[in-house]
Each structure stands twice: as structure tokens, then as C-alpha cells.
Design a protein around this motif. Structure first.
Motif, short mmCIF file in Angstrom:
data_model
loop_
_atom_site.label_atom_id
_atom_site.label_comp_id
_atom_site.label_asym_id
_atom_site.label_seq_id
_atom_site.Cartn_x
_atom_site.Cartn_y
_atom_site.Cartn_z
N ILE A 155 0.84 -1.21 0.00
CA ILE A 155 0.00 0.00 0.00
C ILE A 155 0.87 1.25 0.00
O ILE A 155 0.63 2.20 -0.77
CB ILE A 155 -0.93 -0.01 1.22
N THR A 156 1.89 1.25 0.84
CA THR A 156 2.77 2.42 0.93
C THR A 156 3.48 2.69 -0.38
O THR A 156 3.59 3.84 -0.84
CB THR A 156 3.78 2.22 2.06
N ALA A 157 3.98 1.61 -1.01
CA ALA A 157 4.71 1.78 -2.26
C ALA A 157 3.80 2.30 -3.38
O ALA A 157 4.20 3.18 -4.16
CB ALA A 157 5.35 0.46 -2.67
N LEU A 158 2.58 1.79 -3.46
CA LEU A 158 1.67 2.25 -4.52
C LEU A 158 1.24 3.70 -4.31
O LEU A 158 1.16 4.47 -5.27
CB LEU A 158 0.44 1.33 -4.55
N PHE A 178 -4.82 3.10 -8.61
CA PHE A 178 -5.89 3.23 -7.64
C PHE A 178 -6.54 1.87 -7.34
O PHE A 178 -6.84 1.55 -6.18
CB PHE A 178 -6.95 4.21 -8.16
N LEU A 179 -6.75 1.07 -8.37
CA LEU A 179 -7.32 -0.26 -8.16
C LEU A 179 -6.38 -1.13 -7.32
O LEU A 179 -6.82 -1.89 -6.45
CB LEU A 179 -7.60 -0.93 -9.50
N GLY A 180 -5.08 -1.02 -7.59
CA GLY A 180 -4.11 -1.78 -6.80
C GLY A 180 -4.11 -1.38 -5.34
O GLY A 180 -4.01 -2.22 -4.45
N ILE A 181 -4.23 -0.07 -5.08
CA ILE A 181 -4.30 0.40 -3.70
C ILE A 181 -5.55 -0.13 -3.02
O ILE A 181 -5.51 -0.57 -1.86
CB ILE A 181 -4.27 1.94 -3.67
N LEU A 182 -6.67 -0.12 -3.73
CA LEU A 182 -7.93 -0.62 -3.16
C LEU A 182 -7.83 -2.11 -2.84
O LEU A 182 -8.23 -2.56 -1.75
CB LEU A 182 -9.07 -0.35 -4.13
N CYS A 183 -7.30 -2.90 -3.77
CA CYS A 183 -7.17 -4.34 -3.54
C CYS A 183 -6.20 -4.62 -2.39
O CYS A 183 -6.46 -5.49 -1.54
CB CYS A 183 -6.70 -5.03 -4.81
N SER A 184 -5.09 -3.92 -2.37
CA SER A 184 -4.09 -4.14 -1.32
C SER A 184 -4.63 -3.73 0.05
O SER A 184 -4.38 -4.40 1.05
CB SER A 184 -2.82 -3.37 -1.65
N LEU A 185 -5.39 -2.64 0.09
CA LEU A 185 -5.99 -2.20 1.35
C LEU A 185 -7.01 -3.21 1.85
O LEU A 185 -7.08 -3.52 3.05
CB LEU A 185 -6.62 -0.82 1.18
N LEU A 187 -1.61 -8.61 -10.06
CA LEU A 187 -2.03 -8.42 -11.45
C LEU A 187 -2.11 -6.94 -11.82
O LEU A 187 -1.74 -6.55 -12.94
CB LEU A 187 -3.38 -9.10 -11.68
N GLN A 188 -2.59 -6.12 -10.87
CA GLN A 188 -2.66 -4.68 -11.15
C GLN A 188 -1.26 -4.11 -11.34
O GLN A 188 -1.02 -3.29 -12.26
CB GLN A 188 -3.35 -3.94 -9.99
N CYS A 189 -0.32 -4.51 -10.50
CA CYS A 189 1.06 -4.01 -10.63
C CYS A 189 1.69 -4.46 -11.94
O CYS A 189 2.40 -3.69 -12.61
CB CYS A 189 1.90 -4.47 -9.44
N VAL A 221 6.29 0.54 -8.03
CA VAL A 221 5.19 -0.36 -8.41
C VAL A 221 5.70 -1.80 -8.49
O VAL A 221 5.02 -2.74 -8.06
CB VAL A 221 4.58 0.09 -9.75
N ALA A 222 6.89 -1.98 -9.04
CA ALA A 222 7.47 -3.33 -9.09
C ALA A 222 7.70 -3.88 -7.67
O ALA A 222 7.43 -5.06 -7.40
CB ALA A 222 8.78 -3.31 -9.87
N GLY A 223 8.16 -3.02 -6.77
CA GLY A 223 8.34 -3.46 -5.38
C GLY A 223 7.02 -3.79 -4.71
O GLY A 223 6.93 -4.73 -3.91
N ALA A 224 5.97 -3.02 -5.01
CA ALA A 224 4.65 -3.32 -4.45
C ALA A 224 4.15 -4.68 -4.93
O ALA A 224 3.56 -5.44 -4.16
CB ALA A 224 3.66 -2.22 -4.84
N GLY A 225 4.40 -4.98 -6.21
CA GLY A 225 4.02 -6.30 -6.70
C GLY A 225 4.79 -7.41 -6.02
O GLY A 225 4.22 -8.47 -5.69
N GLY A 226 6.08 -7.20 -5.78
CA GLY A 226 6.87 -8.21 -5.07
C GLY A 226 6.39 -8.41 -3.64
O GLY A 226 6.32 -9.55 -3.15
#
Length: 239
Positions: A41-44, A101-108, A138-140, A180-185
Motif C-alpha cells: 500500500i505504501t509503495a503504490l 488506484f485499483l491496486g491500492i484498493l485491492c491491497s488495502l 495483477l494490477q502491478c 510499483v514493481a516493489g509493491a508487486g513483489g
């Protein structure tokens, strides 16, 4: 046969406890996956706020860094006049922002499920199989793909409008891309923490719930009441 309570079967106050201690709880919380989820979440959020997504070297564009912040809301006309972006690039950058934004929502969502561990069957299955974390990955990955596409479009635009003949032109990725790559990892680590964790089977959960109900019912007796009293033999028969 006379039934009696063996010595030491009661606790102070006359209340009997099964097994002498409370039953072990089976929490649905998973802090091992919540921590990588928080990092994701922080990274995104940082990547979305950071203006540097792509770096432009050479070409007619005077800007050295471009990002999604340049195309959200008001767009500076100089970006189009100086051949920094074109309408297709603007659309791609906006799509990138939408997927962030979708990635932040899913991660949250995944983070909240890991922290609170709800018992609702649908939410429990969603958390155990890390559906929200998988969606974040998938979003990342989608954002990374669109970033590469946008970099190719910007590179082609700069090659068409060179500032000097024979100048070297290239486009590289900036800090937001790597965030974003780090958030996916981090989401991949959270997914692994959820999928590799051992969970009780349905039969074990039912048995634990039954034992928990039995333990709670035993605690409803008064403090001066001994459950063994109900098994005392009747008085001796007298003619």
C-alpha cells in the motif's frame, strides 16, 4: 456403579474446567501477510504521488521527467506543444493511474482482512486464498506493462522531433516504476504467506466450535456449584 468426582478435578471456587485450561483459539488473522500488504500500500501510494515515472534523454521535450501527475486534471499545453506527449500517451498515463488506484484498493482490502481476520465464510475464503493480494499483483503487472508501452510511444515521438540531428535519444524508467514493481513483489510475499499457512479442516473447525461451546456452558454455573454433584448416588434404601 457410583460416579464421583476425582480429587483435583475442580478449580478454586468449585467450578470445574475441562482439561484444566481454556481451549486454544484459532485466529484468522495473519500478521505475516499483513506486513508485506502494508508495504505494498505504501509503495503504490508513493508511486502515485511521485511525479517521476519516465525520464526522457535528448529529443525536443524540455522536461526530463514525466508521470501520471502531468495528465491528471489540468494538462499543461506545453507538454503537447513541445512534443513531450501525445493524446495516446496521455490516455496511457491515465490508465496507469487508474490501475494504481485499483491496486491500492485491492491491497488495502487484503490488509484489512489479514489484520482483522473476519469469520464470515466468504471473507475467510477470500483471505485464505489471498484473492485480494493476487489481484494486487495483477494490477502491478498491468501498470508495468503500460509503462513500457508509454515509454515506447514517448521514445518514438522524440525520435520524430529531434532537437539536434544525430542526438542520442532514449527513455528510461524512474522511481515510481520501481516502486510499483516493489509493491508487486511485496504482494507476492503476502500471497505466499497466506497460501502456505496451515489452516484447520472443516471437521476440525466444527470440533473446536463444539468444544468452545461446551467450555462456555460450563462457565455459566455458579461459583459454588460442582458439576460432579449431579452424579452423587441416591440415599440408601430403608424399608
Amino acid at each position: 456403579m457410583t460416579m464421583y468426582a476425582p480429587p483435583g478435578s475442580t478449580v478454586p471456587g468449585g467450578r470445574r474446567r475441562r482439561g484444566g485450561s481454556s481451549l486454544p483459539k484459532q485466529p484468522e488473522r495473519s500478521l505475516a501477510s499483513a506486513l508485506p500488504g502494508a508495504l505494498s500500500i505504501t509503495a503504490l501510494c508513493t508511486a502515485l504521488a511521485e511525479p517521476a515515472w519516465l525520464r526522457v534523454h535528448g529529443g525536443a521535450c524540455p522536461r526530463q521527467e514525466l508521470g501520471v501527475a502531468d495528465v491528471l486534471g489540468y494538462i499543461d499545453p506545453k507538454l503537447l506543444d513541445d512534443y513531450c506527449v501525445n493524446p495516446q500517451t496521455i490516455l496511457l498515463l491515465r490508465v496507469i493511474a487508474a490501475f494504481c488506484f485499483l491496486g491500492i484498493l485491492c491491497s488495502l482490502t487484503a490488509f484489512l482482512l489479514d489484520v482483522f481476520g473476519p469469520k464470515h465464510p466468504a471473507l475467510k475464503i477470500t483471505r485464505r486464498y489471498a484473492f485480494a493480494h493476487i489481484l494486487t499483483v495483477l494490477q502491478c503487472a498491468t501498470v508495468i506493462g503500460f509503462c513500457y508501452w508509454a515509454s515506447e510511444l514517448i521514445l518514438s515521438l522524440q525520435q520524430q522531433h529531434k532537437k539536434y540531428h544525430g542526438s542520442l535519444i532514449y527513455v528510461t524508467f524512474a522511481i515510481s516504476f520501481y516502486l510499483v514493481a516493489g509493491a508487486g513483489g511485496a504482494s507476492i510475499l503476502a500471497t505466499a504467506a497466506n497460501l502456505l499457512r496451515h489452516y484447520p479442516t472443516e471437521e476440525e473447525e466444527q470440533a473446536l466450535e463444539l468444544l468452545s461451546e461446551m467450555e462456555e456452558s460450563s462457565e455459566t454455573y455458579p461459583a459454588d456449584y460442582d458439576i460432579a454433584n449431579q452424579f452423587q448416588p441416591p440415599p440408601a434404601y430403608t424399608p
